[in-house]
Scaffold this motif. Sequence first.
Motif, PDB file in Angstrom:
ATOM      1  N   GLN A 114      48.756  46.978  89.905  1.00 32.82           N
ATOM      2  CA  GLN A 114      49.935  46.096  89.840  1.00 32.82           C
ATOM      3  C   GLN A 114      49.913  45.267  88.562  1.00 32.82           C
ATOM      4  O   GLN A 114      50.952  45.010  87.941  1.00 32.82           O
ATOM      5  CB  GLN A 114      49.972  45.183  91.072  1.00 32.82           C
ATOM      6  CG  GLN A 114      50.442  45.908  92.322  1.00 32.82           C
ATOM      7  CD  GLN A 114      49.942  45.252  93.613  1.00 32.82           C
ATOM      8  OE1 GLN A 114      49.236  44.251  93.573  1.00 32.82           O
ATOM      9  NE2 GLN A 114      50.282  45.834  94.742  1.00 32.82           N
ATOM     10  N   LYS A 139      52.560  44.836  85.481  1.00 34.76           N
ATOM     11  CA  LYS A 139      52.981  43.491  85.054  1.00 34.76           C
ATOM     12  C   LYS A 139      52.847  43.353  83.528  1.00 34.76           C
ATOM     13  O   LYS A 139      53.734  42.823  82.852  1.00 34.76           O
ATOM     14  CB  LYS A 139      52.112  42.448  85.766  1.00 34.76           C
ATOM     15  CG  LYS A 139      52.711  41.051  85.757  1.00 34.76           C
ATOM     16  CD  LYS A 139      51.845  40.086  86.537  1.00 34.76           C
ATOM     17  CE  LYS A 139      52.371  38.670  86.382  1.00 34.76           C
ATOM     18  NZ  LYS A 139      51.489  37.677  87.019  1.00 34.76           N
ATOM     19  N   THR A 164      58.286  46.140  91.015  1.00 36.18           N
ATOM     20  CA  THR A 164      57.018  46.464  91.675  1.00 36.18           C
ATOM     21  C   THR A 164      56.779  47.970  91.479  1.00 36.18           C
ATOM     22  O   THR A 164      57.683  48.691  91.044  1.00 36.18           O
ATOM     23  CB  THR A 164      57.075  46.169  93.194  1.00 36.18           C
ATOM     24  OG1 THR A 164      58.033  47.068  93.783  1.00 36.18           O
ATOM     25  CG2 THR A 164      57.466  44.740  93.481  1.00 36.18           C
TER      26      THR A 164
END
Length: 275
Positions: A203, A207, A220
């Motif tokens: 994740q 980002k 996401t």
Amino acid sequence: MPAGRFKQWLHSKRYSESTITTYSEALKSFLVFYREKPVAEITNEDVIVYNNEYILKNNLSASYQNQIVNAIKLYFATIRETKIEIDKIHRPKRSKLLPNVLSKEEIKLILNTHSNIKHKTMLSLIYSCGLRCGELLALQPVHIDSKRNIVLIKNAKGKKDRIAPLSPKILEMLREYYTSFRPTTYLFEGQIKGQPYDARSLQLILKQALQKTGITKPVTLHWLRHSFATHLLESGTDLRYIQELLGHNSSKTTEIYTHVSTKSIQQIKSPFNDL
């Protein structure tokens, strides 16, 4: 049946660990609410009172309420003496949220920001095969079939195996990655050899890519899967094939992508043009 036995029953039905935890905790909350009442005396009316007096009062989400309903239905299905009518337990009205989708241009920007071949391959594989995060991290080198150009997704959600097509571009990327990293057990391993890559680290990779591209949407990893499905639909792929590729049980789940596909909407001429 005590909550502990319910947990054992879920295990015997081979529910996933996360589902067992969720359902056990949900059921515990319900039974604690009625701790003064014998389980055999609990009625459907009690479920409504619990929803109003606990779920709504504490501003808990509709999806959590739904999980409570699932847990209650499963639990009371295992109890002989009960006043609960399982089929009449009412569910919250589901909010019809559309999946979040990125444009092909945005996907391209995200996938091309990372110079690290491992990071780039992981994100690219999620998008190009429509994988869930857990499915990517569970992949093993043997699941890549370069002769048939497919990826075998083992034990996916709902204990279903499925296959996804492997684009030649991804195969090239995988070969370059494999040469550099030589994974052993899992296709993508973390710091410790033989251990799968950490979901939170993945994740973080996304980002970082978003920060570099300047995309401010709250993207996401699952958005990549949604985008894969929508882009397939927009390029004319039959909905039944998309259902197979995503591993959906019901075609109704896949049909939601028809609501975010802009292909047919773009062909509609706005009456504003004629003013």
